[in-house]
Design a protein around this motif. Structure first.
Motif, short mmCIF file in Angstrom:
data_model
loop_
_atom_site.label_atom_id
_atom_site.label_comp_id
_atom_site.label_asym_id
_atom_site.label_seq_id
_atom_site.Cartn_x
_atom_site.Cartn_y
_atom_site.Cartn_z
N ILE A 9 -21.43 90.10 -12.41
CA ILE A 9 -21.74 89.04 -13.39
C ILE A 9 -22.30 87.82 -12.67
N LYS A 10 -21.71 87.47 -11.55
CA LYS A 10 -22.18 86.31 -10.77
C LYS A 10 -23.62 86.54 -10.29
N GLU A 23 -25.92 88.56 -11.53
CA GLU A 23 -26.89 88.70 -12.60
C GLU A 23 -27.14 87.41 -13.38
N TYR A 24 -26.11 86.60 -13.58
CA TYR A 24 -26.24 85.44 -14.45
C TYR A 24 -26.10 84.09 -13.74
N PHE A 25 -25.54 84.08 -12.56
CA PHE A 25 -25.30 82.82 -11.85
C PHE A 25 -25.75 82.93 -10.39
N SER A 26 -26.95 83.48 -10.19
CA SER A 26 -27.41 83.79 -8.83
C SER A 26 -27.58 82.54 -7.96
N LYS A 49 -18.43 84.13 -19.24
CA LYS A 49 -19.63 84.90 -19.62
C LYS A 49 -19.28 86.21 -20.32
N ASP A 79 -19.60 86.41 -23.99
CA ASP A 79 -20.96 86.23 -24.52
C ASP A 79 -21.80 87.50 -24.42
N LEU A 80 -21.31 88.52 -23.72
CA LEU A 80 -22.11 89.73 -23.49
C LEU A 80 -22.21 90.57 -24.76
N GLU A 138 -26.26 94.46 -23.58
CA GLU A 138 -26.22 93.92 -22.22
C GLU A 138 -25.18 94.66 -21.38
#
Length: 309
Positions: A124-125, A127-130, A229, A232-233, A237
């Protein structure tokens, strides 16, 4: 050079052609697997077996990675991870990807760790918080670098023996507290060398403290952002992440590692051949030619043909 054998063989055009055959077969299997996994149905075990049979059959005619090798790579991962994920998803749907696996301390009953039940928080990190993840990784590297610099500097001073400028602020191998170091600077009779060394040490310590403070704050924020997150998926997704970012890449990595092991065995043969003849071959060019011939010979035995090189 012998130490370059692996990379040289890996980049050889003939070897690359063989790798392409191996990976093209895997790509075809992935198309089938993606279709099956997107609508997994309600029988996880049957789905795992369907994918395993397809993997075995598609590599049936491959001379480098045979059907048992590819089947083994797939089944190892399926048994270790994918099958458990599918049991949950087949029972509860893709919405299970929003669930967390929380671990609690037996005594305090407080949460001691957490992760995604299906989707790892590290995924998750990434993919969404790179960008936040990159910052945390950068700060971690800086912290480790400063730790190393402090250790190196204090050791260099200690190696000076009686001239150690940090001798008054260390007790055997343990450095005094920063407060005691600052007190020592105010002590009458402190030499300039001692003053410079203590100030350098304190500056490194202050830099480390600042980096670690920022690292902790950013790590906590990233952890919370990743946790938030999950809710929210969407199901779409979750399916995409599980299939295309978790399961299939893990299987691809396994097939690729097996391929590299095969190339490494070729490289070992080449190095052995090179060492056998290095005292008698008149030039490096001949050694390279012999090495290539050896690799091509091994590949030919495995059933791969190509034109004159």
């Amino acid at each position: 050079a012998p130490e370059d054998a692996f990379s040289t063989i890996l980049s050889d055009a003939s070897v690359q052609n063989v790798k392409n055959q191996v990976m093209n077969t895997l790509s075809e299997w992935e198309v089938f697997a993606r279709d099956q996994l997107t609508e997994p149905g309600d029988n996880a075990k049957r789905l795992v077996n369907t994918l395993s049979i397809k993997m075995r059959d598609m590599y049936a005619d491959n001379s480098v990675i045979n059907k048992y090798d590819s089947y083994g790579i797939y089944m190892n991962y399926a048994i270790e991870t994918m099958q458990d994920d599918l049991f949950v998803i087949c029972a509860d749907g893709w919405g299970a990807g929003r669930d967390l696996d929380r671990r609690f301390d037996k005594k305090t009953k407080k949460e001691k760790s957490w992760d995604g039940l299906i989707l790892p928080k590290e995924l998750i990190k990434q993919e969404y918080f790179s960008s936040q993840l990159a910052s945390v990784q950068d700060l971690t590297a800086k912290s480790e670098q400063l730790d190393s610099e402090i250790e190196q500097f204090t050791q260099e001073c200690a190696d000076m023996g009686e001239d150690d400028p940090l001798s008054e602020v260390r007790n055997e191998d343990k450095m005094s507290s920063d407060a005691d170091c600052k007190k020592q600077l105010k002590t009458p009779g402190v030499s300039q060398e001692e003053r410079d060394a203590i100030n350098k040490y304190l500056k490194l310590r202050a830099d480390l403290s600042a980096v670690n403070k920022q690292l902790k704050a950013e790590s906590v924020a990233l952890e919370q952002a990743a946790r938030d997150k999950y809710n929210d998926l969407s199901d779409t997704e979750i399916a995409d992440l599980a299939i295309n970012k978790k399961w299939l890449p893990a299987i691809r990595a396994g097939i690729n590692a097996m391929w590299e092991n095969i190339v490494q065995s070729f490289a070992n043969s080449v190095v052995a051949l090179h060492e056998r003849y290095q005292d008698t071959l008149p030039s490096l060019e001949q050694a390279v030619a012999a090495s290539q011939a050896e690799v091509h010979g091994i590949l030919k035995e495995l059933g791969f043909e190509w034109g004159d090189k």
